[in-house]
Write an enzyme that holds these catalytic residues in place. Structure first.
Site, PDB file in Angstrom:
ATOM      1  N   GLU A 153       0.860  -1.181   0.000  1.00 60.03           N
ATOM      2  CA  GLU A 153       0.000   0.000   0.000  1.00 60.03           C
ATOM      3  C   GLU A 153       0.897   1.231   0.000  1.00 60.03           C
ATOM      4  OE1 GLU A 153      -3.742   0.214   1.289  1.00 60.03           O
ATOM      5  OE2 GLU A 153      -3.956  -1.805   2.082  1.00 60.03           O
TER       6      GLU A 153
ATOM      7  N   LYS B 265       0.082   4.523  -5.124  1.00 59.80           N
ATOM      8  CA  LYS B 265       0.953   3.347  -5.056  1.00 59.80           C
ATOM      9  C   LYS B 265       1.860   3.260  -6.269  1.00 59.80           C
ATOM     10  CE  LYS B 265      -2.944   0.931  -3.097  1.00 59.80           C
ATOM     11  NZ  LYS B 265      -3.789  -0.258  -3.200  1.00 59.80           N
TER      12      LYS B 265
END
Ligand SMILES: [Zn+2]
Length: 308
Positions: free
Chosen positions: A3, A61
């Site tokens: 993440e 990300k």
């Protein structure tokens, strides 16, 4: 799956360890890792050789390294999303790193044994004694070379031009986000995971921020007030900063282990992964519900479902 905080750890590691270094040799050990470069491994290696790496950047990300030098004019269409135009002075190039499910970027001494799942090795034209390795057990990830969006201050690769800024980005526009939430006929968790609205919020951070905001994940966004949006964004940022603070401790070692072993999962999360455990606010058992091929964790008392 990494993440945002894990990817930021990787970015910081790259910034510290490979910024400014010139690629001298590229070894592609598994074709899947460069499958987004349709011209193949030899072409990929030839294009990258001689490029000088700039400061690694991140949006959500997505992670990329702007590059200079090399022979960009002959660049091939990578990823097949948009045809690449011949770069001119207004165009830059960037290496986009897709970490996929298990991708790692490691800076290792030349004589360190090859990792079992080593896919790409970049050697540098200097005597620092380290190289950059892309290691990926499941080979969903990879590296690819792209044109950057002309004039973009972040030198954003063109294939990710549609990705919104993440909420920790100083240029994130809170008011525009609120307006988009109101306009969009959607529900709050869908909105948080929509990378064109806000990037970098994964399933775990969404559940945590919603728990803190006392919002059910199916709450429609059309009726959100500005204060509610502001409160939600505040909690999203707090959750991400907390994760960053933990994840950010691992990169500062002799050889960057930039994989995102952030330890965040060892921290006590408030909602995610706590099915049947008592809510830390009210004691009610946390519930888990299937949601878009994933799960949503919530407190049925603190986070009341919207009326149908
Ligand atoms: Zn509760």
């Amino acid at each position: 799956m990494p993440e945002l905080p894990e990817v930021e750890v990787v970015r910081r590691g790259l910034e510290r360890w490979v910024d400014g270094r010139t690629i001298d040799e590229v070894e592609v050990r598994h074709p899947r890792a460069i499958r987004r470069h349709t011209a193949g491994a030899e072409d990929f290696a030839a294009r990258l050789t001689g490029l000088r790496l700039g400061t690694a950047r991140r949006r959500g990300k997505y992670l990329w390294i702007p590059v200079t030098g090399g022979t960009p004019a002959a660049q091939t269409a990578a990823e097949g999303i948009a045809p690449l135009v011949t770069p001119d002075v207004t165009h830059g190039l960037a290496i986009l790193a897709h970490l996929g499910m298990s991708g790692q970027l490691l800076v290792q001494p030349h004589d360190a044994p090859d990792e079992k799942h080593l896919r790409i090795r970049l050697r540098f034209a200097d005597d620092l004694g380290t190289e950059l390795r892309f290691v990926d057990q499941r080979t969903f990830g990879g590296l690819s070379l792209h044109d950057t969006v002309p004039g973009d201050p972040d030198q954003l690769p063109d294939v990710i031009a549609h990705i919104a800024r993440d909420p920790l980005d100083p240029a994130f526009d809170d008011a525009a986000f609120h307006d988009a939430l109101r306009r969009r006929r959607t529900t709050v968790k869908r909105a948080l995971l929509d990378q064109t609205l806000i990037s970098g919020v994964g399933n775990i951070y969404a559940d945590e921020a919603l728990w803190r905001s006392k919002l059910h994940y199916e709450r429609p966004t059309a009726t959100f007030t500005r204060p509610r949006t502001a409160e939600l964004l505040g909690h999203v940022r707090d959750v991400m900063r907390a994760a960053l603070a933990v994840g950010g401790t691992s990169f500062d070692s002799l050889y960057v282990n930039v994989n995102g072993e952030s330890g965040y999962f060892e921290r006590s999360l408030d909602a995610y992964g706590r099915e049947d455990e008592p809510c830390r606010r009210c004691g009610t058992a946390i519930r888990r519900r299937p949601w878009m091929n994933r799960s949503s964790y919530f407190c049925p008392r603190c986070q009341r479902p919207p009326r149908p």
